[in-house]
Design a protein around this motif. Structure first.
Motif, short mmCIF file in Angstrom:
data_model
loop_
_atom_site.label_atom_id
_atom_site.label_comp_id
_atom_site.label_asym_id
_atom_site.label_seq_id
_atom_site.Cartn_x
_atom_site.Cartn_y
_atom_site.Cartn_z
N ARG A 155 8.76 7.70 -10.41
CA ARG A 155 9.28 6.35 -10.69
C ARG A 155 10.50 6.09 -9.79
NH1 ARG A 155 8.23 2.60 -15.22
NH2 ARG A 155 6.41 3.92 -15.48
N LEU A 156 11.36 7.08 -9.59
CA LEU A 156 12.48 6.91 -8.66
C LEU A 156 11.97 6.65 -7.25
CD1 LEU A 156 15.62 7.01 -8.64
CD2 LEU A 156 14.60 7.66 -10.81
N PHE A 157 10.90 7.36 -6.88
CA PHE A 157 10.27 7.15 -5.57
C PHE A 157 9.85 5.68 -5.41
CE2 PHE A 157 6.00 6.93 -3.54
CZ PHE A 157 6.35 7.26 -2.24
N CYS A 158 9.27 5.11 -6.46
CA CYS A 158 8.86 3.70 -6.41
C CYS A 158 10.06 2.76 -6.41
CB CYS A 158 7.94 3.38 -7.59
SG CYS A 158 6.35 4.23 -7.54
N ASP A 179 11.52 14.36 -2.06
CA ASP A 179 12.78 15.11 -2.18
C ASP A 179 13.96 14.15 -2.35
OD1 ASP A 179 11.53 17.53 -1.98
OD2 ASP A 179 11.96 17.83 0.15
N GLU A 180 13.90 13.01 -1.66
CA GLU A 180 14.96 12.01 -1.81
C GLU A 180 14.99 11.48 -3.24
OE1 GLU A 180 16.38 7.63 -0.07
OE2 GLU A 180 14.47 8.52 0.57
N ALA A 181 13.81 11.20 -3.78
CA ALA A 181 13.73 10.71 -5.15
C ALA A 181 14.24 11.75 -6.13
CB ALA A 181 12.28 10.32 -5.48
N ARG A 182 13.84 13.00 -5.90
CA ARG A 182 14.28 14.09 -6.79
C ARG A 182 15.79 14.27 -6.72
NH1 ARG A 182 10.94 19.54 -6.38
NH2 ARG A 182 9.69 18.47 -7.95
N PHE A 236 4.38 8.13 1.56
CA PHE A 236 4.49 9.29 0.67
C PHE A 236 4.56 10.56 1.51
CE2 PHE A 236 2.56 12.87 -1.53
CZ PHE A 236 3.34 12.92 -2.68
N SER A 237 5.59 11.38 1.22
CA SER A 237 5.75 12.66 1.92
C SER A 237 6.63 13.55 1.06
CB SER A 237 6.40 12.46 3.29
OG SER A 237 7.72 11.96 3.15
N ASP A 238 6.69 14.81 1.42
CA ASP A 238 7.60 15.73 0.71
C ASP A 238 9.04 15.27 0.85
OD1 ASP A 238 5.53 17.33 -0.15
OD2 ASP A 238 5.69 18.75 1.52
N ALA A 239 9.38 14.73 2.04
CA ALA A 239 10.76 14.28 2.27
C ALA A 239 11.11 13.10 1.38
CB ALA A 239 10.95 13.91 3.74
N HIS A 266 0.82 -1.21 0.00
CA HIS A 266 0.00 0.00 0.00
C HIS A 266 0.86 1.27 0.00
CE1 HIS A 266 -3.64 -2.21 1.93
NE2 HIS A 266 -3.77 -2.13 0.63
N LEU A 267 0.28 2.33 -0.50
CA LEU A 267 0.87 3.67 -0.37
C LEU A 267 0.16 4.37 0.78
CD1 LEU A 267 2.73 5.89 -1.76
CD2 LEU A 267 0.61 6.73 -2.76
N HIS A 268 0.95 4.88 1.72
CA HIS A 268 0.41 5.60 2.88
C HIS A 268 0.88 7.04 2.84
CE1 HIS A 268 -0.67 1.84 5.09
NE2 HIS A 268 0.36 1.36 4.41
N LEU A 269 0.04 7.94 3.29
CA LEU A 269 0.51 9.29 3.57
C LEU A 269 1.37 9.23 4.83
CD1 LEU A 269 -2.70 11.39 2.89
CD2 LEU A 269 -0.64 11.31 1.50
#
Length: 571
Positions: free
Chosen positions: A347-350, A367-370, A361-364, A314-317
């Protein structure tokens, strides 16, 4: 809304009872003929998984049927039949959906592009359902119109996320005759019953302890609000029609399909009695996938219909224990998300988590994926600059980099063959990039040979493996006509600025008044009257950066890149 099927359709649907084999041109040759004589009757009380016989891919994958990693063995050499549950199209797709679809897109790309497997992927579109009917009543529009609107939006969202489309999308409402025939055969095989109210239910008691292959049923019960079932665990194959609801004619009266029967019917219509891989979110394991298995094996009278069940987490906030879902109203639409982030970044986030894991899922986390994507892109840019002679470095320890490249290629393939471990693969790639960056340190003067070939090999591999994952580093996206003009303008601007800097940095030579023994005869000094030019060049570089134009000065040579959401162009 009343939808009648011609009697011929009902009659023809009975072809399912004599073999159920529908071929699609795009999948011709993939469908397997049903051969009941080669299958054992489903009356056995075992739940033991049967390892398939066929082509061993060399990949280990976690199988929800066995709760452990198993060798991925395909029925046909280098061909994987793959069925996935698509969306119920009554509302916007959200980021939770996107996470599951992107993760399985990554897995399919790895299988096809790294391990040479031809993945034949079929996805169902659920376009008739209680939620669709309820939403259509709320919005006072036809269920068909509502479903078509959100189906097209879903496909557009998937394209924006760079998710490869399946070989074919198949709608439930386009397959009603096949569903009716599928149910008829389950009834004839003794695994379903008709009630006085016109409902048809699957008889879970008829398969004994075989019900519960995916989930330990234990005290789990089914739909409590339904009163005409023999067992609480029994589930609807056909629902009798209610006033003002869409319905179709069937041998049991007007009605519509239950939820689970659509997937069994459609998957069987394409792939026959054996399916290699079935995928979906972990929330679908029960009751949906469990019921699919039960009714499919009852129809085909086989011991094992689907060989591998793959489930994504699952994806969680961040900070929430609840999954992202429409019913909880805690979701972010894909369209809104893509206003802030790019498809590559998501896609990097995944990729940074295992596909089976729950993901926060969060801004942090974004940001890591970015940041990870930025590091990869920067390395590619610097490697290009070095190859072009725009970046001057000390002599490269070439042998070390060749060894690191070879080790990385081996390591990445190995971890991806171990249940598609993308976090470890990304770690190996980032380690390679780190070693490359350590040797791409700019210097003013160079002594010794250059080594552009090894960086060319590293650059090619990084681009290639990221393309396997679906991350586009070459910016092949379609751009507006004005983009080419912008590139040319920036190129001319940077070239002019480079000439100005080169002129401003030119030096004057002065002889010392009292030269000392052993001292240099000449000393170099920038000419004072040209200092304002250098300051102006620096100011231009600094002012353009917030606008997305990034200039890097490398001695007297400058390179540039344009970065903005969803677009990066370099020189």
């Amino acid at each position: 809304m009343k939808m009648r099927l011609p009697l011929a359709f009902i009659t023809n649907a009975k072809l399912l009872n004599s073999g159920f084999r529908i071929r699609h041109g795009i999948l011709n040759g993939v469908t397997k003929a049903l051969s009941l004589s080669s299958c054992n009757i489903c009356s056995r009380t075992e739940r033991k998984w049967i390892k398939p016989v066929g082509y061993d891919t060399g990949v280990m994958t976690y199988n929800s049927l066995t709760k452990q990693k198993e060798p991925l063995v395909l029925a046909q050499e280098r061909i994987a039949s793959w069925y996935s549950c698509g969306p119920t199209v009554y509302d916007h797709a959200h980021l939770g959906h996107a996470c599951s679809y992107v993760r399985f897109d990554i897995l399919q790309r790895i299988l096809s592009r790294l391990f040479g497997i031809n993945v034949i992927h079929v996805m169902v579109i659920t376009d008739i359902d209680d939620k669709i009917i309820q939403r259509s009543l709320e919005e006072n529009i036809s269920p068909t119109v509502l479903a078509r609107m959100h189906e097209e939006e879903f496909k557009s969202d998937m394209q924006a996320l760079q998710v490869l489309p399946p070989a074919v999308y198949m709608r439930v409402t386009d397959n009603i005759p096949q569903i009716v025939g599928f149910i008829e055969r389950i009834i004839r095989n003794g695994h379903a019953y008709i009630t006085n109210q016109g409902n048809v239910y699957f008889d879970t008691q008829s398969i004994g302890s075989r019900y519960g292959k995916l989930v330990n049923i234990g005290g789990i019960v089914g739909e409590q609000e339904v009163q005409d079932k023999r067992d609480p665990r029994d589930f609807a194959l056909w629902k009798a029609s209610k006033p003002h609801e869409p319905h179709w004619v069937s041998p049991w009266g007007n009605g519509r399909p239950g939820w689970h029967i659509e997937c069994s019917t459609i998957a069987s219509s394409v792939f026959g009695s054996q399916l290699d891989i079935h995928s979906g979110g972990i929330d679908l394991a029960f009751p949906h996938h469990e019921n699919e298995i039960a009714q499919s094996e009852a129809y085909h009278q086989c011991e094992q219909w689907g060989n591998y069940f793959l489930h994504s987490g699952h994806l969680h906030l961040k900070g929430s224990v609840e999954k992202m879902s429409k019913s909880l109203k805690n979701y972010i639409t894909i369209k809104d998300f893509l206003d802030s982030y790019t498809a590559n970044e998501f896609r990097l986030f995944c990729l940074l988590t295992k596909y089976r894991s729950a993901i926060d899922f969060s801004d942090a986390s974004m940001d890591e994926a970015r940041s990870t994507l930025s590091t990869i892109s920067a390395f590619c840019h610097n490697a290009q600059a070095y190859m072009q002679g725009h970046l001057q470095c000390q002599p490269i320890e070439e042998g070390i980099l060749w060894e690191r490249l070879s080790a990385t290629q081996t390591s990445v393939r190995k971890v991806l063959a171990d249940d598609f471990d993308t976090p470890k693969a990304v770690d190996a790639i980032m380690s390679l990039i780190h070693h490359g960056n350590c040797q791409l340190q700019p210097v003013t003067k160079v002594h010794g040979p250059r080594s552009p070939v090894v960086f060319g090999a590293m650059l090619s591999y990084v681009r290639e493996i990221m393309a396997v994952f679906g991350v586009d580093l070459l910016d092949k996206k379609e751009v507006h006509d004005s983009s080419g003009i912008l590139n040319n303008v920036v190129e001319e601007l940077v070239q002019f600025r480079s000439e100005v800097r080169k002129f401003a940095l030119s030096v004057q030579h002065q002889a010392p008044q009292d030269p000392q023994p052993g001292s240099e005869f000449h000393k170099s000094h920038p000419q004072p009257d040209r200092t304002p030019l250098l300051k102006a060049c620096d100011a231009l570089r600094n002012n353009l950066a917030p606008l997305g134009v990034h200039i890097k000065d490398r001695s007297t040579i400058s390179t540039w890149e344009i970065t903005r959401r969803g677009d990066t162009r370099r020189n």
